[in-house]
Design an enzyme around this catalytic site. Structure first.
Site, PDB file in Angstrom:
ATOM      1  N   GLY A   1       0.815  -1.205   0.000  1.00  0.00           N
ATOM      2  CA  GLY A   1       0.000   0.000   0.000  1.00  0.00           C
ATOM      3  C   GLY A   1       0.847   1.252   0.000  1.00  0.00           C
ATOM      4  O   GLY A   1       0.477   2.277   0.574  1.00  0.00           O
TER       5      GLY A   1
ATOM      6  N   ASP B   1      -2.136  -7.416  -5.293  1.00  0.00           N
ATOM      7  CA  ASP B   1      -3.324  -7.544  -4.449  1.00  0.00           C
ATOM      8  C   ASP B   1      -2.869  -8.200  -3.154  1.00  0.00           C
ATOM      9  O   ASP B   1      -2.674  -9.414  -3.092  1.00  0.00           O
ATOM     10  CB  ASP B   1      -4.397  -8.384  -5.147  1.00  0.00           C
ATOM     11  CG  ASP B   1      -5.631  -8.607  -4.274  1.00  0.00           C
ATOM     12  OD1 ASP B   1      -5.663  -8.084  -3.135  1.00  0.00           O
ATOM     13  OD2 ASP B   1      -6.562  -9.308  -4.730  1.00  0.00           O
TER      14      ASP B   1
ATOM     15  N   ASN C   1       1.832  -2.257   5.425  1.00  0.00           N
ATOM     16  CA  ASN C   1       1.146  -0.987   5.628  1.00  0.00           C
ATOM     17  C   ASN C   1      -0.281  -0.953   5.112  1.00  0.00           C
ATOM     18  O   ASN C   1      -1.118  -0.216   5.658  1.00  0.00           O
ATOM     19  CB  ASN C   1       1.952   0.138   4.964  1.00  0.00           C
ATOM     20  CG  ASN C   1       1.120   1.381   4.759  1.00  0.00           C
ATOM     21  OD1 ASN C   1       0.903   2.174   5.678  1.00  0.00           O
ATOM     22  ND2 ASN C   1       0.618   1.563   3.537  1.00  0.00           N
TER      23      ASN C   1
ATOM     24  N   SER D   1      -2.704   0.234  14.737  1.00  0.00           N
ATOM     25  CA  SER D   1      -3.510   1.425  15.005  1.00  0.00           C
ATOM     26  C   SER D   1      -3.770   1.485  16.496  1.00  0.00           C
ATOM     27  O   SER D   1      -3.888   0.448  17.162  1.00  0.00           O
ATOM     28  CB  SER D   1      -4.841   1.367  14.252  1.00  0.00           C
ATOM     29  OG  SER D   1      -5.721   2.375  14.703  1.00  0.00           O
TER      30      SER D   1
ATOM     31  N   TYR E   1     -12.385  -2.873  12.353  1.00  0.00           N
ATOM     32  CA  TYR E   1     -11.028  -2.390  12.091  1.00  0.00           C
ATOM     33  C   TYR E   1     -10.146  -2.559  13.329  1.00  0.00           C
ATOM     34  O   TYR E   1      -9.015  -3.050  13.250  1.00  0.00           O
ATOM     35  CB  TYR E   1     -11.107  -0.919  11.684  1.00  0.00           C
ATOM     36  CG  TYR E   1      -9.793  -0.221  11.465  1.00  0.00           C
ATOM     37  CD1 TYR E   1      -9.106  -0.359  10.257  1.00  0.00           C
ATOM     38  CD2 TYR E   1      -9.240   0.608  12.438  1.00  0.00           C
ATOM     39  CE1 TYR E   1      -7.910   0.298  10.031  1.00  0.00           C
ATOM     40  CE2 TYR E   1      -8.043   1.270  12.224  1.00  0.00           C
ATOM     41  CZ  TYR E   1      -7.381   1.116  11.024  1.00  0.00           C
ATOM     42  OH  TYR E   1      -6.195   1.760  10.801  1.00  0.00           O
TER      43      TYR E   1
ATOM     44  N   LYS F   1      -6.612  -4.752  13.737  1.00  0.00           N
ATOM     45  CA  LYS F   1      -5.342  -4.160  14.159  1.00  0.00           C
ATOM     46  C   LYS F   1      -4.855  -4.791  15.465  1.00  0.00           C
ATOM     47  O   LYS F   1      -3.645  -4.949  15.675  1.00  0.00           O
ATOM     48  CB  LYS F   1      -5.482  -2.645  14.297  1.00  0.00           C
ATOM     49  CG  LYS F   1      -5.708  -1.931  12.965  1.00  0.00           C
ATOM     50  CD  LYS F   1      -4.595  -2.214  11.966  1.00  0.00           C
ATOM     51  CE  LYS F   1      -4.718  -1.369  10.714  1.00  0.00           C
ATOM     52  NZ  LYS F   1      -3.606  -1.589   9.756  1.00  0.00           N
TER      53      LYS F   1
END
Length: 265
Positions: free
Chosen positions: A14, A66, A93, A145, A158, A162
């Site tokens: 990414g 991907d 990332n 995160s 999410y 993480k």
């Protein structure tokens, strides 16, 4: 401080947008060879041109990938080894989120968030480890995160992914330390692109998650941070570059929040 990254080769998943872009440019500035593994080929090529303009001394290349596919991740790793000779650093990332109350979400949403944020880390880590084990050297830095450390409103799925990245990284760090490989996690707070050019069309910042971060909203959000500002891609890139270097050779299995003091563990 010279981090000794010149001549090292890094894969940044990414790496075309926002934090990934900042990490790719930061490593390129240090003289590393950088492979930008991104599904957005156009955006990745833009970052390659930006990196070349820095004249850091390394090569920067883009490989359309991907990250949710193990086959694609393996192909990128093999091509990077073929073209650049070796891989010293992996930065997991790539990430994605949209803001919903959990009760509003559906299983297809869960699958998307889990695949991009967690399975991508499994795919690339598994693909690169045999090479690093054989060389008895390597640095793996995954982007977590603070949501994964403390939970966050409207980011339940999410946050779960993480948190999984953090726990997974600790477990792998225990397994591969004997081979001279370190595995660490950097947890940013809110880091929004400074301009549209810093995020591709497939970035989360082009959709719902980005639309809420107007300058007014960003200013309000910054008030929740002890340092009274939101993070920048460069803030995260600096921490990643350190953990990817031999200056951090005795640091492994750790989670570092780069979030202006938002989370204090």
């Amino acid at each position: 401080m010279d981090l000794g990254l010149a001549g090292k080769t890094a894969i940044v998943t990414g790496g075309g947008s926002n934090i990934g872009r900042g990490i790719a440019l930061g490593l390129a500035r240090e003289g590393a060879n950088v492979v930008i593994a991104d599904i957005d080929e156009k955006q990745a090529d833009k970052v390659v041109n930006e990196a070349d303009a820095l004249k850091g001394g390394g090569r920067t290349v883009a490989i359309k990938t991907d990250a949710t596919s193990f086959e694609s991740a393996s192909s990128t790793v093999n091509k990077a080894i073929s073209d650049l000779g070796h891989i010293d650093i992996l930065v997991n990332n790539v990430g994605f989120d949209e803001l919903y109350m959990f009760i509003e979400t559906k299983p297809e949403f869960w699958e998307k968030i889990i695949s991009i944020n967690y399975k991508s880390t499994l795919n690339f880590t598994r693909a690169v480890l045999p090479h690093m084990v054989e060389r008895k050297s390597g640095r793996i830095v995954s982007i977590g995160s603070d949501a994964g450390r403390m939970g966050e409103f409207r980011e339940s799925v999410y946050a779960g992914t993480k948190g999984a990245v953090i726990a997974f990284s600790k477990a792998v760090a225990r397994e591969v330390g004997r081979y001279g490989i370190t595995v660490n996690v950097v947890c940013p707070g809110v880091v929004a692109p400074k301009s549209p050019d810093e995020a591709g069309e497939l970035s989360m910042w082009k959709g719902q998650a980005g639309s809420i971060f107007t300058p007014e909203v960003q200013q309000k959000a910054a008030a929740a941070y002890p340092l009274r500002r939101l993070g920048t891609p460069e803030d995260v890139a600096n921490a990643v570059a350190f953990l990817a270097s031999n200056r951090a050779s005795y640091i492994t299995g750790q989670t570092l929040s780069v979030s202006g003091g938002y989370t204090m563990m």
